[in-house]
Design an enzyme around this catalytic site. Sequence first.
Site, mmCIF file in Angstrom:
data_model
loop_
_atom_site.group_PDB
_atom_site.id
_atom_site.type_symbol
_atom_site.label_atom_id
_atom_site.label_comp_id
_atom_site.label_asym_id
_atom_site.label_seq_id
_atom_site.Cartn_x
_atom_site.Cartn_y
_atom_site.Cartn_z
ATOM 1 N N GLY A 51 0.868 -1.173 0.000
ATOM 2 C CA GLY A 51 0.000 0.000 0.000
ATOM 3 C C GLY A 51 0.908 1.227 0.000
ATOM 4 O O GLY A 51 1.876 1.292 0.782
ATOM 5 N N ALA A 52 0.613 2.191 -0.878
ATOM 6 C CA ALA A 52 1.539 3.302 -1.101
ATOM 7 C C ALA A 52 1.939 4.052 0.178
ATOM 8 O O ALA A 52 3.132 4.195 0.472
ATOM 9 C CB ALA A 52 0.937 4.253 -2.139
ATOM 10 N N ARG A 95 10.410 -0.703 -4.485
ATOM 11 C CA ARG A 95 9.284 -0.823 -5.427
ATOM 12 C C ARG A 95 9.194 0.495 -6.192
ATOM 13 O O ARG A 95 9.309 1.561 -5.577
ATOM 14 C CB ARG A 95 7.956 -1.117 -4.687
ATOM 15 N N GLN A 202 -5.359 -8.971 -2.678
ATOM 16 C CA GLN A 202 -5.447 -7.993 -1.584
ATOM 17 C C GLN A 202 -6.905 -7.672 -1.231
ATOM 18 O O GLN A 202 -7.214 -7.339 -0.084
ATOM 19 C CB GLN A 202 -4.734 -6.689 -1.976
ATOM 20 N N ASP A 243 -1.371 4.861 -6.353
ATOM 21 C CA ASP A 243 0.059 4.719 -6.055
ATOM 22 C C ASP A 243 0.866 5.898 -6.575
ATOM 23 O O ASP A 243 1.939 6.204 -6.062
ATOM 24 C CB ASP A 243 0.598 3.413 -6.626
ATOM 25 N N ASN A 253 -2.667 2.719 -10.192
ATOM 26 C CA ASN A 253 -3.146 1.970 -9.033
ATOM 27 C C ASN A 253 -3.073 0.489 -9.393
ATOM 28 O O ASN A 253 -2.682 0.110 -10.506
ATOM 29 C CB ASN A 253 -4.572 2.403 -8.652
HETATM 30 O O1 MRU Z 1 0.864 -3.913 -4.635
HETATM 31 P P1 MRU Z 1 0.161 -3.217 -3.499
HETATM 32 O O2 MRU Z 1 -0.696 -4.113 -2.687
HETATM 33 O O3 MRU Z 1 1.124 -2.405 -2.677
HETATM 34 O O4 MRU Z 1 -0.806 -2.176 -4.228
HETATM 35 C C1 MRU Z 1 -1.583 -1.337 -3.434
HETATM 36 C C2 MRU Z 1 -2.515 -0.488 -4.210
HETATM 37 O O5 MRU Z 1 -2.537 -0.498 -5.420
HETATM 38 C C3 MRU Z 1 -3.366 0.473 -3.428
HETATM 39 O O6 MRU Z 1 -4.583 0.672 -4.079
HETATM 40 C C4 MRU Z 1 -2.633 1.818 -3.305
HETATM 41 O O7 MRU Z 1 -1.332 1.637 -2.859
HETATM 42 C C5 MRU Z 1 -3.349 2.755 -2.419
HETATM 43 S S1 MRU Z 1 -3.235 2.252 -0.714
HETATM 44 C C6 MRU Z 1 -4.002 3.446 0.218
#
Ligand code: MRU
Length: 353
Positions: A51-52, A95, A202, A243, A253
């Site tokens: 999550g970002a 990442r 997720q 993201d 995203n």
């Molecule tokens: O690969 P992830 O699980 O880190 O991806 C997360 C997402 O795409 C979320 O939608 C994004 O980070 C927003 S979290 C508030």
Amino acid sequence: MTAPVALRWAGDAAGHLEILDQTKLPARLEWLACRDVETVVEAIKSLRVRGAPAIGIAGAYGLVVAAAEAVRAGLPPDEALAHVLARGEELASARPTAVNLRWAVERSLGKLAALAADAPAAALAQALLAEARAIHAEDERLCAAIGRHGAAVLPAGNVLTHCNTGALATGGIGTALGVITTAWERGRRFEVFADETRPLFQGARLTAWELVERGIPVTVLCDSAAGHLLATGRIAACIVGADRITANGDTANKIGTYSLAVLAAAHGVPFYVAAPSSTFDLALATGADIPIEERGPAEVLAPLGVPAAPAGAKAFNPAFDVTPARLIRAIITEHGVIDPVTSARIAAVLGGR
Ligand code: MRU
């Protein structure tokens, strides 16, 4: 139940980072102690923390871990600083798509400029811990503000979301999921539909878990069922996180977000993005400039570790996609709602963030 916590710092500047290992959820609640940067980087790369906003916070605490490594190794000031900077680059590049990670690492490292050139490693650790704590606490406040602004504009009725954007993905109640839970806590009643979010699930593993824990009704669907669900007219709005958002509002995203936005447009369902200002990368003009993370084939060919394709098959596994601004009804930030999504409106709402 109170919202779960994605990560926390244990002890003083000589302490360590603890990460709730999201790869184990929802089956097990396991905390991973990170006493070296290698463990933090591995946790970010393998989505134990994800999550970002949450990976940004992990990156900031990761710098404290780096400084603590320098203290333990007895490095002199110049070598301690070089060590922290080198580890900082490893953390920032763990990442590539979520801009929050590099943003948080650079913000923390910027604080070191105020220290004396010969500041010992322990002083670096203390300054970095103060900044990581500030970023963490700030994200909690930003999430609450996003929740308030979003709950005011979210249409009445059922919502469809993608991936996980809740407490597990941030330092607070979440972004898109925070809007949903805030609306619920204000007495609004609706059903949440959560895309399972292949290949890492997720939505099914994390979003459904957070909502079940809070007693909010949730229905999980295969990502490929979203078009049919929207066609039934049961969804009043789609809401997702982000993201990285570029100057024109194009939004990276989780993979599948773009498909969902196209489907929402085809069915006349408003599509909302919720994100803090730290997710905006105004140095990039459009989404075409956003680096998209490509992950290994095993996630697609053997989902959740179960082989699902014959040996010899290849996999296409981009972790994110870009939704063009024209498909987004509004972007909800801690500063207010960007509506319509145009460069001028983004600049006006974010102002001097
Ligand atoms: O690969 P992830 O699980 O880190 O991806 C997360 C997402 O795409 C979320 O939608 C994004 O980070 C927003 S979290 C508030």
